[in-house]
Design a protein around this motif. Structure first.
Motif, PDB file in Angstrom:
ATOM      1  N   ARG A 139      38.265  17.717   8.397  1.00 21.29           N
ATOM      2  CA  ARG A 139      37.431  17.436   9.580  1.00 21.29           C
ATOM      3  C   ARG A 139      37.578  18.588  10.552  1.00 21.29           C
ATOM      4  NH1 ARG A 139      37.958  13.639  14.201  1.00 21.29           N
ATOM      5  NH2 ARG A 139      35.877  12.863  14.734  1.00 21.29           N
ATOM      6  N   MET A 140      36.459  19.217  10.891  1.00 19.01           N
ATOM      7  CA  MET A 140      36.495  20.431  11.699  1.00 19.01           C
ATOM      8  C   MET A 140      35.488  20.342  12.838  1.00 19.01           C
ATOM      9  SD  MET A 140      36.452  23.259   8.701  1.00 19.01           S
ATOM     10  CE  MET A 140      36.221  24.508   9.976  1.00 19.01           C
ATOM     11  N   THR A 141      35.859  20.949  13.967  1.00 14.86           N
ATOM     12  CA  THR A 141      34.930  21.135  15.077  1.00 14.86           C
ATOM     13  C   THR A 141      34.750  22.628  15.273  1.00 14.86           C
ATOM     14  OG1 THR A 141      35.636  19.093  16.167  1.00 14.86           O
ATOM     15  CG2 THR A 141      34.505  20.729  17.521  1.00 14.86           C
ATOM     16  N   SER A 142      33.537  23.119  15.032  1.00  9.36           N
ATOM     17  CA  SER A 142      33.280  24.548  15.112  1.00  9.36           C
ATOM     18  C   SER A 142      31.783  24.775  15.278  1.00  9.36           C
ATOM     19  CB  SER A 142      33.771  25.261  13.838  1.00  9.36           C
ATOM     20  OG  SER A 142      33.074  24.799  12.703  1.00  9.36           O
ATOM     21  N   PRO A 143      31.370  25.991  15.714  1.00  8.53           N
ATOM     22  CA  PRO A 143      29.932  26.287  15.816  1.00  8.53           C
ATOM     23  C   PRO A 143      29.265  26.183  14.444  1.00  8.53           C
ATOM     24  CG  PRO A 143      31.228  27.906  17.029  1.00  8.53           C
ATOM     25  CD  PRO A 143      32.198  27.102  16.218  1.00  8.53           C
ATOM     26  N   ALA A 144      28.137  25.511  14.409  1.00  8.30           N
ATOM     27  CA  ALA A 144      27.383  25.356  13.159  1.00  8.30           C
ATOM     28  C   ALA A 144      25.894  25.436  13.491  1.00  8.30           C
ATOM     29  CB  ALA A 144      27.715  24.021  12.499  1.00  8.30           C
ATOM     30  N   ALA A 145      25.081  25.623  12.462  1.00  9.72           N
ATOM     31  CA  ALA A 145      23.639  25.737  12.666  1.00  9.72           C
ATOM     32  C   ALA A 145      23.096  24.479  13.334  1.00  9.72           C
ATOM     33  CB  ALA A 145      22.936  25.975  11.337  1.00  9.72           C
ATOM     34  N   CYS A 146      22.233  24.678  14.320  1.00  8.47           N
ATOM     35  CA  CYS A 146      21.609  23.562  15.025  1.00  8.47           C
ATOM     36  C   CYS A 146      20.792  22.731  14.030  1.00  8.47           C
ATOM     37  CB  CYS A 146      20.723  24.094  16.143  1.00  8.47           C
ATOM     38  SG  CYS A 146      19.762  22.817  16.995  1.00  8.47           S
ATOM     39  N   THR A 147      21.025  21.433  14.043  1.00 12.82           N
ATOM     40  CA  THR A 147      20.323  20.569  13.088  1.00 12.82           C
ATOM     41  C   THR A 147      18.872  20.318  13.495  1.00 12.82           C
ATOM     42  OG1 THR A 147      21.188  18.627  14.258  1.00 12.82           O
ATOM     43  CG2 THR A 147      22.443  19.418  12.363  1.00 12.82           C
ATOM     44  N   THR A 148      18.548  20.586  14.756  1.00 13.93           N
ATOM     45  CA  THR A 148      17.184  20.355  15.227  1.00 13.93           C
ATOM     46  C   THR A 148      16.243  21.479  14.808  1.00 13.93           C
ATOM     47  OG1 THR A 148      18.016  19.116  17.134  1.00 13.93           O
ATOM     48  CG2 THR A 148      15.748  19.921  17.258  1.00 13.93           C
TER      49      THR A 148
END
Length: 387
Positions: A163-172
């Motif tokens: 389980r990670m919290t990090s910048p990822a591609a916007c899902t919108t």
């Protein structure tokens, strides 16, 4: 790097000085990440926000290139910025937000970022042959995390969720930065180069395009969720296959699982550092498993076959008559699996277990044996210490 980053003190977030080494930054992040991880603080919103801030700080400071650009940007803008060629808020895409990574090169790219950067920009400023700023998307930064496995899991291989919290591609907007149904357009002012040139007397100057902020493209309708960056901080769970035989402290690279790239650029990689806990029975020496087998004195003298555990069941180990205490017996092919499909060996060290208490019959039998041993001429200290 978003403009708001300039208002943050990543060094303070990690509790290190601005001159801290990469090892000091890594140690500080690991400690804070363990203490603040959402799994360890369920329902604690403050800990979750702090965890996100620490993760963001580490994403910048753990990357030497991004750290350098962050430091340079803070000094530059603290001293008044670009002056006449600066970047007033409100232009480009909405919200007064712009991307410093597009000005300073690989700001959002980490390793493998696109060409162009502050050195190229200043080189072009005085026509010293520097390359023009590139509007090519920047690769995402690499991300590091940790996991702890049991000894046998590490030896045999296992699939674990992380389980990670990090910048990822916007899902919108799927990383484009543009409102769904729209697309970025090529900047007409710089024709997509990201820089414009002007002459002043005998000198030629190149500076970032004010219309597109040096990106080479303009987003007329920014995505409302990511405000045109194409990136969001998200908590996600990914499944990681840990191969058999992984060692304590080993890093595993997962291509494309790192930080999302700016506006749909390729993501960085994820590096997982594996910690292996100790086992009550097994030890490890390279690809060989080790264990200590308790035996009686009679079993060493007379010989026996003992059932011992392995990673995948039990196996019989033959102890030859007259085996010395401390001898190591080898069982081939029953150790840690190797990448080539083979396996190491199982090394079994015999150790005499001395009874703490005997009943009368056993005590009397042992005394008779001791007398018989003397009569036979056996001396355990013969030749020892000059005897």
């Amino acid at each position: 790097m978003n403009r708001e980053w300039l208002e943050k003190d990543f060094y303070k977030d990690l509790g290190v000085s601005s001159g801290a080494s990469q090892d000091e930054i890594k140690k500080a992040y690991r400690k804070l990440a363990r203490d603040l991880h959402p799994d360890k603080n369920p329902g604690d919103s403050k800990a979750e926000e702090r965890f996100k801030a620490v993760s963001e700080a580490n994403a910048v400071l753990s990357d030497p290139e991004k750290r350098k650009e962050y430091d340079e940007a803070r000094k530059l803008f603290a001293g008044g910025g670009f002056g006449r060629g600066g970047f007033p808020p409100g232009g480009g895409f909405s919200g007064g937000e712009f991307n410093l990574g597009d000005i300073f090169g690989a700001g959002a790219g980490g390793a493998g970022g696109a060409d162009g950067g502050l050195g190229d920009l200043l080189g072009g400023l005085f026509n010293r042959g520097g390359t023009r700023a590139s509007s090519r998307p920047r690769r995402g930064s690499d991300v590091e995390t940790e996991t702890t496995l049991g000894f046998r899991e590490a030896a045999q291989g296992v699939t674990v969720p992380l389980r990670m919290t990090s910048p990822a591609a916007c899902t919108t907007c799927h990383g484009s930065g543009a409102k769904p149904g729209t697309s970025p357009r090529v900047c007409p002012h710089c024709n997509g180069t990201g820089v414009v040139s002007r002459n002043q007397g005998a000198f030629g100057f190149s500076e970032p395009c004010e219309d597109c902020r040096g990106t080479g493209s303009i987003i007329d309708d920014p995505c409302v969720d990511c405000r045109g960056s194409g990136i969001q901080n998200r908590t996600r769970t990914i499944t990681v296959r840990i191969p058999p035989g992984v060692r304590d402290g080993q890093r595993i690279r997962l291509a494309g699982q790192g930080e999302a790239g700016l506006r749909g650029a390729p993501p960085g990689d994820l590096y997982v550092t594996v910690h292996v806990s100790q086992d009550k029975v097994f030890g490890r020496n390279g690809d060989d498993l080790t264990l200590v087998l308790p035996v009686s004195y009679a079993e060493l003298v007379l010989g026996t076959t003992v059932s011992v555990p392995t990673l995948d069941g039990r196996v019989g180990v033959k102890v030859p008559p007259g085996t010395a205490d401390g001898r190591t017996l080898r069982v081939r092919g029953r150790g840690v699996p190797k990448r080539d499909g083979g396996a190491g060996d199982l090394l079994v060290t015999v150790k005499v277990a001395v009874p703490q208490k005997l009943d009368d019959d056993a005590t009397e039998a042992l005394r008779r044996y001791a007398e018989a041993e003397k009569t036979s001429g056996f001396d355990p200290r013969a030749g020892w210490a000059g005897a």
